[in-house]
Design an enzyme around this catalytic site. Structure first.
Site, short mmCIF file in Angstrom:
data_model
loop_
_atom_site.label_atom_id
_atom_site.label_comp_id
_atom_site.label_asym_id
_atom_site.label_seq_id
_atom_site.Cartn_x
_atom_site.Cartn_y
_atom_site.Cartn_z
N GLY A 1 0.83 -1.20 0.00
CA GLY A 1 0.00 0.00 0.00
C GLY A 1 0.86 1.24 0.00
O GLY A 1 2.05 1.19 0.29
N CYS B 1 5.25 -6.11 1.73
CA CYS B 1 5.59 -4.68 1.70
C CYS B 1 4.90 -3.93 2.85
O CYS B 1 5.26 -4.13 4.01
CB CYS B 1 5.26 -4.09 0.33
SG CYS B 1 6.09 -2.51 0.01
N TYR B 2 3.88 -3.11 2.57
CA TYR B 2 3.18 -2.44 3.67
C TYR B 2 2.61 -3.46 4.65
O TYR B 2 2.58 -3.23 5.86
CB TYR B 2 2.06 -1.55 3.12
CG TYR B 2 1.28 -0.82 4.20
CD1 TYR B 2 1.76 0.37 4.74
CD2 TYR B 2 0.10 -1.34 4.70
CE1 TYR B 2 1.08 1.03 5.76
CE2 TYR B 2 -0.60 -0.69 5.70
CZ TYR B 2 -0.11 0.49 6.23
OH TYR B 2 -0.81 1.13 7.23
N HIS C 1 7.82 -7.61 -3.58
CA HIS C 1 6.55 -8.06 -4.17
C HIS C 1 6.74 -9.36 -4.95
O HIS C 1 7.15 -9.32 -6.12
CB HIS C 1 5.98 -6.97 -5.09
CG HIS C 1 5.49 -5.77 -4.37
ND1 HIS C 1 4.21 -5.65 -3.89
CD2 HIS C 1 6.12 -4.61 -4.03
CE1 HIS C 1 4.05 -4.49 -3.29
NE2 HIS C 1 5.20 -3.83 -3.36
N GLU D 1 4.44 -11.13 -6.16
CA GLU D 1 3.37 -11.25 -7.15
C GLU D 1 3.72 -10.63 -8.49
O GLU D 1 3.08 -10.92 -9.51
CB GLU D 1 2.08 -10.63 -6.62
CG GLU D 1 2.07 -9.10 -6.50
CD GLU D 1 2.67 -8.57 -5.21
OE1 GLU D 1 2.36 -7.42 -4.85
OE2 GLU D 1 3.45 -9.29 -4.56
N ASP E 1 -12.53 -9.61 -24.33
CA ASP E 1 -13.25 -9.40 -23.08
C ASP E 1 -14.76 -9.45 -23.28
O ASP E 1 -15.47 -10.24 -22.64
CB ASP E 1 -12.87 -8.05 -22.45
CG ASP E 1 -11.37 -7.89 -22.29
OD1 ASP E 1 -10.67 -8.92 -22.26
OD2 ASP E 1 -10.90 -6.75 -22.21
N LYS F 1 -6.56 -10.43 -18.05
CA LYS F 1 -6.69 -10.79 -19.46
C LYS F 1 -6.35 -12.26 -19.73
O LYS F 1 -7.06 -12.94 -20.48
CB LYS F 1 -5.78 -9.89 -20.30
CG LYS F 1 -5.86 -10.13 -21.80
CD LYS F 1 -7.16 -9.65 -22.39
CE LYS F 1 -7.20 -8.13 -22.42
NZ LYS F 1 -8.40 -7.61 -23.11
#
Length: 512
Positions: free
Chosen positions: A55, A82-83, A170, A172, A228, A368
């Site tokens: 964050g 992280c945060y 991170h 991710e 989409d 996506k």
């Protein structure tokens, strides 16, 4: 069906959804909830584990976001990122302070040698993606330091007795080496997940949700021709059949010959399609407008007006379907936490109160590549599944400055050449997006021994897995040369071509 669930508490990171998405890659169901979700609501999900996202705030700030204190006593594994790590550190008595040197971008962390299930099979030295101004100067009592970096004395830590784990980087983000392995270890080795969530299961559950939402009503779908809206339409059609009508709007901002191509393709799919040519309406409203946010909002309002008129003419619709994805949402509005707004999106943020439509957005929480997996599951052919993303506002956000028919034509012709050469060279599936941008810049050139003063095209090609981060594509010089030569020779009004080598962040993929 009840799935094993890992909850992600959103503290406002732009990468929050990536955490959930990475877990889904392992067939682990994940759900994002606001950071302040009550302990009762957290318990209702019966999570196998909890991840605290990053964050933009500092834990030392007044009113800094924190989870319900009862979360720490739930007895399930918790991973702070992280945060999230800083919150964990501060909660248990460690020291968080401004870093002597902020880390934004790639950094190197070194393992301390302490054993951890989180780092099973992970190298002792890793290049990772960092994004923090504060650091953990001292871990709380009972925590082992698992890794350090030049600017972070505690880059990872754990208290195995309480099943608390934390990373200052991170995992991710794709730029973190072996980040997927770390998250996989947390999900399977720490949380004990089996991996019981699949795209086939998503289709089944989505169909059931659509049927429950729509009942015996009728749905009108805004069809763009991209993957989409196509996948959204197929999901809805699978759920309610011919009670779905698709409206395709030619807004005049499409790629070269795209309106005709889309019309032909969707007739083959057997979906009920209502075709509307609204080019004059859109270009009239956009005349003289340069500001990109104004362009997006004008286009969004025009879409709504066209849908309202056509739906009223066709009659009997209670629901409006859209192919909204999570990157559209997270970059437009703060939905699940205090994330920063990057840009508005034409189909995000709600509908005017005057309309009686209820939104149906079956893909709203997907990225996506997940949508492509759903499309494959539904039997959609590669022509649709692997079509590169195209922005909702169309070429309006690739034509900088005021829009005119003449400039649109220049951009369409140049963009078609980019696509043609990218396909010819075998790069279309290798890049996330590749396109042309018309710049409001004229420069001097020489053609046929005569002076020219014409426009500039910027070519953009990026590699990405999800659109949240992206790196510029290292296209071969021969390919760039072929693109440049064809554009300058074939598009009268362009005398210069440049290549964009900006990554996201700090840039965005689109120019506007």
């Amino acid at each position: 069906m009840t799935h094993q669930t890992i909850l992600v508490l959103d503290f406002g990171s732009q990468y929050t959804q990536l955490i959930a998405r990475r877990l889904r890659e392992f067939s682990v169901y994940s759900e994002i909830v606001p950071f302040h979700t009550s302990i009762a609501e957290l318990a209702r999900h019966r999570p196998a584990g909890i991840i605290l996202s990053g964050g933009p705030r500092s834990v030392s700030e007044t009113g800094a976001p924190r989870p319900d204190p009862g979360m720490w006593a739930m007895g399930v594994p918790v991973l702070g990122i992280c945060y999230g790590m800083q919150v964990m550190t501060d909660t248990f008595g460690g020291t968080v302070e401004p870093a002597p040197q902020r880390e934004f971008g790639l950094a190197v962390v070194e393992a301390s040698g302490a054993a951890s299930p989180l780092f099973t099979g992970v190298s002792a030295s890793l290049r990772v993606w960092a994004s923090h101004g504060d650091c953990v100067a001292a871990a709380p009592d009972g925590f082992d330091v698992l890794a350090t970096s030049v600017n972070a004395p505690v880059a990872a830590m754990q208290d195995e007795s309480r099943r608390l784990y934390a990373l200052l980087f991170h995992p991710e983000v794709v730029h973190t080496e072996q980040g997927a392995t770390i998250l996989h270890n947390f999900a399977f080795d720490v949380c004990g997940c089996r991996g019981d969530w699949t795209m086939a299961g998503f289709v089944e559950e989505s169909v059931a949700r659509i049927q429950a939402t729509v009942g015996d009503g009728r749905v009108v779908c805004g069809l763009s021709g991209g993957v989409d809206s196509t996948v959204a339409a197929l999901l809805i059609h699978k759920a309610i059949g011919d009670r779905l009508t698709c409206i395709f709007v030619d807004n005049g901002l499409l790629r070269l010959n795209e309106a005709v191509q889309v019309r032909t393709r969707f007739e083959r799919l057997g979906l009920q399609l209502d075709f509307v040519d609204a080019t004059e309406l859109f270009l009239t409203r956009l005349a003289g407008v340069s500001d990109p946010e104004k362009k997006r909002k004008i286009i969004g309002a025009a879409f709504i007006d066209v849908f309202e008129e056509r739906a009223n003419l066709l009659g009997g619709f209670r629901f409006l379907a859209q192919g909204t994805l999570y990157p559209d949402v997270i970059e437009s509005v703060s939905v699940l936490g205090p994330s920063a707004v990057i840009k508005s999106h034409h189909n995000v943020g709600g509908l005017p109160k005057r309309l009686n439509f209820t939104l149906v957005e079956p893909l709203r929480e997907l990225f996506k590549d997940e949508v492509r997996a759903v499309g494959t599951t539904l039997g959609l052919d590669d022509e649709f599944v692997w079509r590169q993303p195209f922005p909702g506002p169309g070429l309006a956000v690739r034509l900088l400055g005021p829009i005119s028919p003449d400039k649109l034509r220049l951009l369409q012709l140049a963009d078609a050449i980019v696509a043609d050469e990218i396909r010819r060279a075998g790069w279309y599936r290798r890049v996330w997006q590749s396109f042309a941008v018309l710049l409001p810049v004229q420069s001097v050139g020489v053609m046929g021994d005569e002076r020219t003063y014409e426009y500039t095209i910027a070519v953009r090609a990026v590699e990405s897995r999800d659109g949240m981060t992206a790196d510029w594509a290292r296209l071969p010089h021969e390919l760039l040369g072929a693109i440049s030569s064809r554009i300058v020779n074939e598009v009268r009004g362009i005398n210069r071509v440049v290549y964009d080598i900006s990554s996201k962040p700090p840039a965005t993929i689109e120019w506007e």
